[in-house]
Scaffold this active site. Structure first.
Site, mmCIF file in Angstrom:
data_model
loop_
_atom_site.group_PDB
_atom_site.id
_atom_site.type_symbol
_atom_site.label_atom_id
_atom_site.label_comp_id
_atom_site.label_asym_id
_atom_site.label_seq_id
_atom_site.Cartn_x
_atom_site.Cartn_y
_atom_site.Cartn_z
ATOM 1 N N CYS A 5 64.036 29.645 63.080
ATOM 2 C CA CYS A 5 63.976 28.231 62.713
ATOM 3 C C CYS A 5 62.506 27.832 62.538
ATOM 4 O O CYS A 5 61.626 28.359 63.215
ATOM 5 C CB CYS A 5 64.630 27.376 63.792
ATOM 6 S SG CYS A 5 64.671 25.608 63.370
ATOM 7 N N ASP B 133 61.197 25.243 63.501
ATOM 8 C CA ASP B 133 60.782 24.452 64.662
ATOM 9 C C ASP B 133 59.482 24.992 65.274
ATOM 10 O O ASP B 133 59.381 26.185 65.573
ATOM 11 C CB ASP B 133 61.915 24.491 65.713
ATOM 12 C CG ASP B 133 61.727 23.444 66.798
ATOM 13 O OD1 ASP B 133 60.656 23.453 67.445
ATOM 14 O OD2 ASP B 133 62.642 22.622 66.993
ATOM 15 N N HIS C 163 67.881 28.547 68.172
ATOM 16 C CA HIS C 163 67.430 28.022 69.462
ATOM 17 C C HIS C 163 68.278 26.833 69.873
ATOM 18 O O HIS C 163 68.710 26.044 69.033
ATOM 19 C CB HIS C 163 65.949 27.626 69.411
ATOM 20 C CG HIS C 163 65.657 26.493 68.472
ATOM 21 N ND1 HIS C 163 65.440 25.198 68.909
ATOM 22 C CD2 HIS C 163 65.576 26.449 67.131
ATOM 23 C CE1 HIS C 163 65.218 24.419 67.863
ATOM 24 N NE2 HIS C 163 65.293 25.144 66.775
ATOM 25 N N CYS D 8 68.478 22.712 68.673
ATOM 26 C CA CYS D 8 67.988 22.735 67.278
ATOM 27 C C CYS D 8 68.319 21.419 66.550
ATOM 28 O O CYS D 8 69.487 21.019 66.457
ATOM 29 C CB CYS D 8 68.617 23.914 66.538
ATOM 30 S SG CYS D 8 68.044 24.085 64.840
HETATM 31 CO CO CO Z 1 65.765 24.398 64.941
#
Ligand code: CO
Length: 215
Positions: free
Chosen positions: A42, A44, A98, A101
């Site tokens: 991701c 992130d 994760h 998310c």
């Molecule tokens: Co995420």
């Protein structure tokens, strides 16, 4: 100092430290990369592939997008996969989601995030629909979202296995193995949730026929 200037300053310190520890570090890496792993994670900012796995530059080939999706019309992802599998010859492909998310949470809402984000999140809504029976039974929204994180990782591993890139490599070289992992933002621990060894049979509908790995 502007915020981005700090990054450049930190970079100089980092490069000096690396060279101090290992004078040949950059010379060696500048010549070639031979990563054993492709990481699909991701975007992130809290889930940096190298940092959480204790790996160095040169060890992991990385692709990241919102909610670590493997979308079969995504030329970016497919180019990365093709290069990693056929040129870098990676042994393992890791899809790492994760807990917590934001992309996964957003996909469960009925909010209109406008065209581009809607298009992307639609892929996650499709995963929810596939697993509606399991997910609808969970009342706690956080638990439900985390379960979708795990199921999504599993579906993205399936999506990898559905590609001719993976199937051809399985047939001819018995690699790469596929892994579905989920990282915990709260404890920093990665939990393996799904695994697919090279050569695993998937729904026959998706299997291409090759003779001895040749197309
Ligand atoms: Co995420």
């Amino acid at each position: 100092m502007k915020s981005y200037e700090k990054l450049l300053l930190e970079n100089k310190a980092w490069a000096a430290e690396k060279t101090g520890d290992d004078p040949e570090f950059f010379n060696r890496l500048a010549k070639l990369q031979t990563p054993e792993f492709l990481w699909i994670g991701c975007s992130d900012s809290r889930v940096p592939a190298n940092e959480i796995t204790g790996t160095q530059p040169g060890e992991i080939f990385v692709h990241r997008n919102i909610a670590n999706m493997v979308v079969n019309t995504d030329v970016n992802l497919l180019a990365v996969l093709d290069y990693a599998v056929n040129h870098l010859k990676v042994k393992h492909v890791i899809v790492c989601g994760h807990y917590g998310c934001g992309g996964i949470k957003a996909s469960i809402t009925n909010s209109d995030f406008k065209p581009v984000l809607n298009m992307w999140l639609r892929n996650i809504k499709d995963v929810y629909r596939l697993h509606r029976e399991t997910l609808d039974q969970i009342t706690d929204p956080e638990v439900k979202a985390d379960m979708l994180v795990e199921l999504n990782v599993q579906e993205q591993v399936f999506n990898l296995a559905k590609t001719s890139i993976i199937q051809k490599a399985w047939k001819s070289e018995n690699r790469p193995h596929l892994h579905g992992w989920v990282y915990g933002l709260k404890d920093g621990i990665i939990k393996p949730v799904y695994e697919m060894n090279a050569g695993t049979h998937i729904d026959q509908l998706y299997e291409y026929s090759y003779e001895d790995g040749k197309s």
